[in-house]
Write an enzyme that holds these catalytic residues in place. Structure first.
Site, PDB file in Angstrom:
ATOM      1  N   GLU A   1     -22.535  17.983 -33.880  1.00  0.00           N
ATOM      2  CA  GLU A   1     -21.265  18.198 -34.578  1.00  0.00           C
ATOM      3  C   GLU A   1     -21.465  19.291 -35.609  1.00  0.00           C
ATOM      4  O   GLU A   1     -22.517  19.395 -36.239  1.00  0.00           O
ATOM      5  CB  GLU A   1     -20.777  16.918 -35.275  1.00  0.00           C
ATOM      6  CG  GLU A   1     -20.357  15.813 -34.335  1.00  0.00           C
ATOM      7  CD  GLU A   1     -19.880  14.551 -35.056  1.00  0.00           C
ATOM      8  OE1 GLU A   1     -19.531  14.649 -36.258  1.00  0.00           O
ATOM      9  OE2 GLU A   1     -19.872  13.493 -34.430  1.00  0.00           O
TER      10      GLU A   1
ATOM     11  N   GLU B   1     -24.315   8.753 -35.306  1.00  0.00           N
ATOM     12  CA  GLU B   1     -24.262   8.427 -36.737  1.00  0.00           C
ATOM     13  C   GLU B   1     -24.389   6.927 -36.997  1.00  0.00           C
ATOM     14  O   GLU B   1     -23.537   6.324 -37.659  1.00  0.00           O
ATOM     15  CB  GLU B   1     -22.971   8.976 -37.362  1.00  0.00           C
ATOM     16  CG  GLU B   1     -22.932  10.490 -37.389  1.00  0.00           C
ATOM     17  CD  GLU B   1     -21.755  11.033 -38.195  1.00  0.00           C
ATOM     18  OE1 GLU B   1     -20.880  10.247 -38.598  1.00  0.00           O
ATOM     19  OE2 GLU B   1     -21.722  12.247 -38.432  1.00  0.00           O
TER      20      GLU B   1
END
Length: 842
Positions: free
Chosen positions: A541, A468
């Site tokens: 995720e 991220e």
């Protein structure tokens, strides 16, 4: 200079000089001959010794903002950076250090050690680090000093001696006998310091470490201190690199039946002459039988302070392959030969397995299709913080394995080597992640260190270069940076794919071997499939939708919340959002699988809550490993044995007469619910979904029966229990090793008069231990609990812990050299007490 020089020579400034002056010509001839004289004398020294160095440390706080309160570190005339071991230095790193001159209090500690566990909480402290009073706002709590004295026998003169630190959080500086060895800014790198020339052989030595945790390296709890193991290494001056040989198998020629095994060994030379050397390798099976003898490598030569990489290979017939269900390990023994003698031998566990990817069919392990059923994990646990001993890691992994979990993503940093050892032994697929994405010297140094240290672990299937990174997900920075990091990964390890995880930006995954998608609601996975049909991808995720264990009515004010699964989520207003991720990845063969966020609760990042909540509640298991309802959803989806689980618990005092949604997770065909003895309906069970019934709460019981093929296959009963009547304590193990680091994980349960766990009991429990164990730490899984988690010293025999949802955990650790039986007794007011025995035995 090493031992073994000819009589009549003394070491002077690293060269040999005669006791009596030599004529210039003789001196010149000696200089030319010296390397040839020294090399055979320096070789053939004793074999490698690797000693755990975790005992006997002392710890004290320093200060990050006032050097005069930080033992004057750096304020001395000629400080440690201006002169090597300046005579003016008087800090903890100096052998002449006098602790009486300072107000700082020293205490004995055993490593691994995380000092943040003992710090208080504060509402103004870091949200991401769990509101602990550490970091730049708290300079008095953010620097720690470690100091240890040790002796080195005189007969070790001539060996190469080093210290290996597997992880210090963070910004560490290391000294030995007042000499600065160097430092490491990252809290996740392993470092080895050569201390050979700085030691007092036959006398006392001191090692000192300064740790500065003022700056956060991640956005999650990271602790502070020497939170991983330390080792003292003794080797020949000619020896293998610290983490052994690079072992891998190639199946392209002989298939699974006849793989070619490769060993790549780098030999270091710290002797004073050229070292001609070769490497001999033997592979042993689990019984200790030699099954493969590799050809001895061709000789190589390493110059002083140099190294040489030597390679060998051999075809093996019918290996026992490593897999998640059968994690078979061999032992590779690598010996370095020099001067006709074995000078170093390194033994390491290795596995033989084939990992392959297909853009249409997904992941294959040993040519069998396998879907990743994984979880993301941070490294911290109740009672110990980030300082998790290996046996506790084993316990944590066993909790995950019981659910059908087969994979572990190390979010978001390199793992503890001992944890990787456990993943190898227990059969987990691992995605090991680098801490920071970038291509300059520091980024590449840390990425390379991680890969070189861990590339022989069979559990690792991919290297991740980041997570991220919003600043480069949507622009040209991302693909360019990731492309270069990919090349670095392949340079260090050409046998594995690499990956990067995106929170939604499409650009950063363009140049990765494998695309990691964080949440399908943030990534248009199917559109990417159309645009990039050859892309290999997985869910790095996915939301678990969890909340506080056993909480069914929101209590935000006190830091607890119901599961997000119990509320509509996303554009489709889906209930039980945990099923969205699994069903999506299950039904698309081209996707490798997924990692849920997260396996365990963890300290810090308590979103969407704030203080007094102190930890994330998205774990499928709570902070201690106690299962939440969602654990049973995954167990039903990931395992074959029939299961039915219903919730909430039926101790909903104060909600009598109210409508309550009762849910069921099951892998049966149908589930029938009974409320207070009456059936309220039998319903078909959606595959990997859930069922719900709206009923009126009154004390009594819930019962669910699961049917397969029309026949009962599973049932469960959830009664309204009575009041707390007794305690029960059990241990996950009956025997522990007296090595001073093994642990037994004990569970305390609050029971009613019929022996049923009281699911809303919050009782203060007194603990007492006897025998050769200590209370390492305690917990209860409450995300808002702020009581002390461990005694102030390992010598304390009593402590206390409050149960949450009827449960608490006590971690007992053995005492080094202990023997016999140890006992944990638990009591609470008028409740009947309980005890459990643990035996210390080799």
């Amino acid at each position: 200079m090493r031992e073994g020089l000819p009589n009549g020579f003394l070491p002077i400034f690293g060269f040999a000089a005669a006791k009596k002056p030599l004529f210039p010509m003789k001196r010149a001839i000696l200089s030319l001959l010296l390397p040839f004289i020294l090399s055979p004398l320096l070789l053939g020294q004793s074999q490698r010794e690797c000693t755990l160095f975790d005992d006997g440390w002392k710890f004290a706080f320093g200060n990050a903002s006032d050097l005069t309160k930080d033992f004057g570190c750096g304020t001395e005339y000629f400080n440690y950076l201006t002169k090597a071991a300046s005579i003016h230095n008087e800090g903890p790193y100096s052998p002449k250090f006098d602790p009486g001159k300072w107000e700082n209090t020293w205490k004995e500690v055993t490593l691994p050690h995380d000092w943040v566990v003992d710090l208080p909480f504060a509402a103004e402290a870091s949200h991401s680090h769990g509101y602990k009073t550490v970091g730049w706002k708290y300079p008095e709590n953010s620097v720690g000093w470690y100091r240890k004295t040790f002796t080195i026998p005189a007969e070790d003169k001539g060996k190469d001696i080093s210290l290996r630190f597997d992880g210090i959080f963070r910004d560490s500086q290391v000294w030995v006998n007042g000499f600065w060895m160097g430092g490491e800014r990252s809290g996740y790198a392993s470092d080895v310091y050569d201390i050979t020339p700085y030691l007092n052989y036959g006398g006392e030595n001191v090692v000192c470490v300064r740790v500065d945790a003022s700056l956060e390296e991640g956005w999650f709890y990271e602790g502070a201190g020497i939170y991983r193991d330390v080792y003292l290494l003794k080797t020949s001056p000619v020896r293998l690199t610290p983490f052994g040989a690079f072992f891998h198998a190639d199946f392209s020629q002989g298939g699974l039946a006849y793989p070619t095994l490769f060993v790549e060994a780098t030999v270091l030379n710290s002797s004073h002459g050229n070292a001609d050397c070769s490497v001999r390798c033997t592979l042993y099976d689990a019984s200790g039988k030699a099954v493969v003898s590799f050809p001895e490598t061709s000789p190589g030569s390493a110059a002083p302070c140099g190294e040489v990489t030597l390679k060998t290979q051999k075809v093996m017939s019918s290996p026992h392959l490593w897999s998640v269900d059968d994690p078979y390990l061999y032992t590779l023994e690598t010996s370095v030969l020099s001067g006709g003698k074995v000078v170093d031998t390194y033994s390491q566990k290795v596995g033989i397995r084939k990992v392959s990817y297909d853009p249409d069919k997904g992941l294959f392990l040993n040519d069998k299709s396998i879907k990743i059923t994984g979880v993301n994990m941070h490294q911290d646990h109740a009672g110990v913080g980030a300082a998790i001993p290996p046996a506790l890691s084993r316990y944590r992994l066993s909790c995950l394995k019981a659910l059908g979990c087969n994979a572990y993503r190390s979010s978001h940093n390199p793992m503890d080597p001992s944890l990787l050892d456990e993943c190898d032994r227990m059969g987990f697929l691992v995605v090991e992640e680098n801490r920071l994405t970038g291509i300059n010297e520091e980024h590449m140094r840390l990425l390379g260190k991680m890969i070189r240290r861990d590339r022989s672990h069979p559990s690792i299937i991919m290297w991740s270069v980041g997570n991220e990174e919003w600043g480069m997900e949507w622009n040209d920075f991302g693909p360019d940076v990731v492309r270069i990091m990919k090349e670095k990964c392949h340079l260090e390890d050409p046998t594995r794919m690499m990956t990067v995880a995106t929170s939604g930006g499409p650009r950063i995954v363009e140049t990765a071997d494998v695309a990691g998608y964080n949440y399908i609601l943030q990534n248009p996975v199917e559109k990417h499939r159309e645009a990039y049909p050859s892309r290999i991808a997985y869910g790095s995720e996915e939301t678990s939708g969890c909340g506080s264990r056993g909480i069914y009515f929101d209590d935000y004010e006190n830091g607890r919340m119901t599961a997000i699964n119990r509320h509509p989520q996303g554009p489709d207003s889906l209930y039980n959002c945990i099923e969205r991720g699994w069903q999506f990845y299950r039904d698309r063969p081209y996707l490798l699988g997924l990692f849920y966020w997260t396996g365990f609760d963890y300290r810090g990042e308590p979103n969407p809550l704030k203080f007094p909540a102190k930890g994330s509640e998205f774990g499928i298991l709570d902070y201690c490993g106690f299962p939440k309802d969602e654990a049973f959803y995954l167990k039903a989806a990931w395992r074959d044995e029939p299961l039915v689980h219903i919730f909430p618990h039926w101790n909903l005092s104060g909600h009598e007469g109210e409508q309550v949604d009762v849910w069921a997770y099951s892998n049966c065909d149908e589930v029938e619910l009974f409320v207070n003895g009456k059936s309220v309906g039998r319903k078909p069970m959606p595959k990997d979904g859930h069922l719900s019934w709206k009923v009126t709460y009154n004390p009594g019981s819930l019962k669910a029966v699961g049917y397969k093929g029309g026949k009962e296959a599973a049932r469960t009963l959830v009664p309204t229990t009575g009041k707390p009547s007794s305690l029960e304590v059990t241990s996950d193990r009956g025997t522990v090793s007296p090595d001073g680091r093994d642990v037994a994980v004990c569970t305390v349960r609050v029971l009613d008069s019929e022996g049923r766990v009281v699911p809303d009991a919050c009782e203060e429990v007194s603990l007492k231990v006897s025998g050769d164990v200590c209370i390492l730490g305690v917990g209860n899984g409450d995300p808002a609990w702020q009581d002390p988690e461990r005694p102030s010293s390992r010598g304390e025999r009593t402590f206390s812990v409050k149960t949450f949802g009827g449960l608490a955990q006590v971690i007992l650790q053995s005492r080094k050299g202990g023997a016999g039986d140890a006992t944990l007794e638990v009591s609470s007011g008028d409740l009947k007490s309980s005890s459990v025995k643990v035996t210390l035995s080799e």
